[in-house]
Write a protein that holds these residues in place. Sequence first.
Motif, PDB file in Angstrom:
ATOM      1  N   UNK A  77       0.864  -1.175   0.000  1.00 24.95           N
ATOM      2  CA  UNK A  77       0.000   0.000   0.000  1.00 24.95           C
ATOM      3  C   UNK A  77       0.913   1.240   0.000  1.00 24.95           C
ATOM      4  N   UNK A  78       0.959   1.996  -1.089  1.00 29.54           N
ATOM      5  CA  UNK A  78       1.859   3.164  -1.153  1.00 29.54           C
ATOM      6  C   UNK A  78       1.490   4.226  -0.123  1.00 29.54           C
ATOM      7  N   UNK A  79       2.445   5.066   0.186  1.00 30.35           N
ATOM      8  CA  UNK A  79       2.205   6.204   1.072  1.00 30.35           C
ATOM      9  C   UNK A  79       1.233   7.172   0.399  1.00 30.35           C
ATOM     10  N   UNK A  80       0.204   7.593   1.148  1.00 31.10           N
ATOM     11  CA  UNK A  80      -0.831   8.483   0.608  1.00 31.10           C
ATOM     12  C   UNK A  80      -1.175   9.537   1.662  1.00 31.10           C
ATOM     13  N   UNK A 167       4.529  15.246   7.744  1.00 29.98           N
ATOM     14  CA  UNK A 167       4.204  15.665   6.383  1.00 29.98           C
ATOM     15  C   UNK A 167       2.766  15.356   5.980  1.00 29.98           C
ATOM     16  N   UNK A 168       1.958  14.810   6.914  1.00 35.81           N
ATOM     17  CA  UNK A 168       0.564  14.513   6.601  1.00 35.81           C
ATOM     18  C   UNK A 168       0.363  13.295   5.729  1.00 35.81           C
ATOM     19  N   UNK A 169       1.403  12.490   5.587  1.00 32.35           N
ATOM     20  CA  UNK A 169       1.328  11.303   4.738  1.00 32.35           C
ATOM     21  C   UNK A 169       1.249  10.031   5.592  1.00 32.35           C
ATOM     22  N   UNK A 170       0.348   9.114   5.221  1.00 31.44           N
ATOM     23  CA  UNK A 170       0.291   7.797   5.862  1.00 31.44           C
ATOM     24  C   UNK A 170       1.419   6.935   5.309  1.00 31.44           C
ATOM     25  N   UNK A 171       2.218   6.316   6.173  1.00 31.01           N
ATOM     26  CA  UNK A 171       3.339   5.516   5.668  1.00 31.01           C
ATOM     27  C   UNK A 171       2.869   4.357   4.796  1.00 31.01           C
ATOM     28  N   UNK A 172       3.746   3.889   3.932  1.00 28.12           N
ATOM     29  CA  UNK A 172       3.429   2.715   3.131  1.00 28.12           C
ATOM     30  C   UNK A 172       3.262   1.504   4.044  1.00 28.12           C
ATOM     31  N   UNK A 173       2.487   0.546   3.585  1.00 28.44           N
ATOM     32  CA  UNK A 173       2.173  -0.628   4.392  1.00 28.44           C
ATOM     33  C   UNK A 173       2.370  -1.887   3.543  1.00 28.44           C
ATOM     34  N   UNK A 174       2.884  -2.940   4.190  1.00 30.19           N
ATOM     35  CA  UNK A 174       3.075  -4.226   3.521  1.00 30.19           C
ATOM     36  C   UNK A 174       2.315  -5.317   4.292  1.00 30.19           C
TER      37      UNK A 174
END
Length: 220
Positions: A77-80, A167-174
């Motif tokens: 899941x990419x950072x968004x 930065x307001x970004x959700x980290x990527x998830x695996x």
Amino acid sequence: MKESFECGREDDKIQPNIWLPEGVLPGFQEACLDFFWLCREVVMDILRALEVGFDLTEGYLTKFHTQTDNQLRLLHYPSVPTESLEKDEIVRISAHSDYGSITLLFQDDIGGLEIEDPKKPGSFKPATPVPGSMIVNAGDCMARWSNDIIRSTVHRVRAPPNLQTKDGMTPERYSIPYFCSSNFDDVVDCLPGTFSDEKPKKYEPISGGEYFMKRLATAY
């Protein structure tokens, strides 16, 4: 908002594996297949435990899973932007249940997986990552087999709870789910002891393959 790589058994003619060109990522194919068969052994142990729990004869459930029409999925899941996730402008994966018998799930420590409370439809609780653990989800076929004694697990992936980032970004998830399905040629019917005159069968018998195609048709 996700991407995945999937593989199954090497002799699957319906959904043959597609590997990276030889030499691009040495050891990747072997690692995937080794983990695929290791997960299969775990699933078979869980099915044997369910045989004991339902007071079934030894091998009653495992005999329906001999063809190993299973699937190993590597998910990224990419950072968004977190705000976009919270407003449902971006969806990592919406609420759903799995088709098959059992799903094993391995996840990193980012979080975001949520499980629906079966007693409160529409209410979800975080499935907080626990180091060194795996999650076992029941699929829709298991619900049919057990006449809903075991409910299929409705789940989704959203923004991790209480997430604070600069930065307001959700980290990527695996995560890595392993989907276990019954033999396509065998009939899925309510297990002995799960129904009676007072508690009739909720589901009609159906072959694993027919049910797979039925679910596939409703998914698109």
